[in-house]
Design an enzyme around this catalytic site. Structure first.
Site, short mmCIF file in Angstrom:
data_model
loop_
_atom_site.label_atom_id
_atom_site.label_comp_id
_atom_site.label_asym_id
_atom_site.label_seq_id
_atom_site.Cartn_x
_atom_site.Cartn_y
_atom_site.Cartn_z
CG ASP A 50 -9.94 -1.13 4.13
OD1 ASP A 50 -9.54 -1.32 2.96
OD2 ASP A 50 -9.32 -1.50 5.14
CD GLN A 68 -3.39 -4.86 6.18
OE1 GLN A 68 -3.26 -3.87 5.47
NE2 GLN A 68 -4.01 -5.95 5.77
CE LYS A 124 -3.71 -2.64 1.96
NZ LYS A 124 -4.45 -3.17 3.12
#
Ligand code: NAP
Length: 282
Positions: A118, A95, A51
């Protein structure tokens, strides 16, 4: 035809880089993505590194905050509150998975929904199911982009999704439904799974079991999207949920692992970060 998520995402990231390059002159800064990594799970470390690398390619500012696995939930909530309040942070990503002593639900719900890149916040999920404007979860969004880029017609076709997780199976089924496919969701309690999957003109597989889908489970000419990321127990190499070598000659379109859905997921994360940034500028 094999759809290369690697190539498609490279093209899309180059387009985004050109767009972002104009932002400092127009808005005074570039989008800023904050990523929180708890612990040192090798899979998570590699996703977070990917990322950061994609952010650099697109010109997005990336701050990765690394915390030990024994961090208290309250401390993590405090970091999220600070990032929520920071006007120069556009996207926040925690994460997953998190250590067992931390509630993922509480952490995700604590993220400002306008910074939830997300698309996992309950209000974003609700908006998706009500067809309201929202941040789409990255993997399902990337899958629809791949299907469209390959010229696959979705409307009116029989789609089967294996897997019903909140992050892949359920949202991809909803997006396929929104594209007017006729959607079946299969899972571990589905009876006669092969009979169900053989009906699929579009088969999306998100299970997490190496080469689980065998050639007899796939119809001639089906479009096969493999979301799985596994280690092949025989070779130790990365492999998907689909027996790619056996199914590729039978499918009309298929995605490889690695180099398929994975790069598209990261690409959509970049797109979501830019979208969150631009929404704030308006
Ligand atoms: P998950 O939360 O573990 O869900 C797996 C789903 O598969 C569940 O719904 C489960 O059914 C179903 N399933 C398990 N065994 C099955 C069986 N024998 N027959 C039919 N269905 C079965 O996994 P996930 O988070 O959705 O991830 C799935 C895979 O995609 C993993 O390999 C993950 O690493 C990968 N992934 C890749 C990306 C990417 O960007 N490439 C992103 C996310 C995930 P039940 O609900 O009945 O238990």
């Amino acid at each position: 035809m094999t759809i290369s998520g690697k190539e498609l995402s490279a093209r899309l990231k180059a387009d985004m880089a050109a767009e972002v390059a104009a932002f400092p002159a127009r808005y005074g800064r570039v989008p800023h993505l904050a990523v929180i990594l708890v612990g040192e799970d090798p899979g998570s470390v590699s996703y977070v590194t990917g990322k950061a690398k994609a952010s650099a390619e697109v010109g997005i500012r990336n701050t990765t905050i690394r915390k030990p696995a024994d961090i208290a939930e309250e401390e993590l909530l405090g970091i999220i509150a600070e990032l929520n309040a920071d006007a120069e942070v556009d996207g926040i990503l925690v994460q997953l998975p998190l250590p067992k002593h931390i509630s993922e639900e509480r952490i995700i719900a604590a993220i400002d929904k306008t910074k939830d890149v997300d698309g996992f916040h309950p209000l974003n999920v609700a908006a998706l199911w009500q067809k309201q404007p929202c941040t789409l979860p990255c993997t399902p969004k990337g899958i629809i982009k791949m299907l469209k880029a390959a010229g696959v017609e979705i409307a009116g076709r029989e789609a089967v999704v294996i897997g019903r997780s909140n992050i892949v199976g359920l949202p991809v089924a909803k997006l396929l439904l929104d594209e007017n496919a006729t959607v079946t969701i299969a899972h571990s309690r589905t009876r006669n799974l092969a009979e169900v999957t053989r009906r699929a003109e579009i088969l999306v597989v998100a299970i997490g079991r190496p080469k689980f889908v065998t050639v007899d489970m796939v119809a001639d000419g089906a479009v096969v999207i493999d979301v799985g990321v596994n280690r092949d127990p025989e070779t130790g190499k990365l492999c998907g949920d689909v027996d790619y070598a056996a199914i590729e000659p039978k499918a009309s379109v298929i995605t490889p692992v690695p180099g398929g859905v994975g790069p598209m997921t990261i690409c959509c994360l970049m797109e979501n970060t830019i979208e969150c940034f631009l929404r704030k500028q308006k």
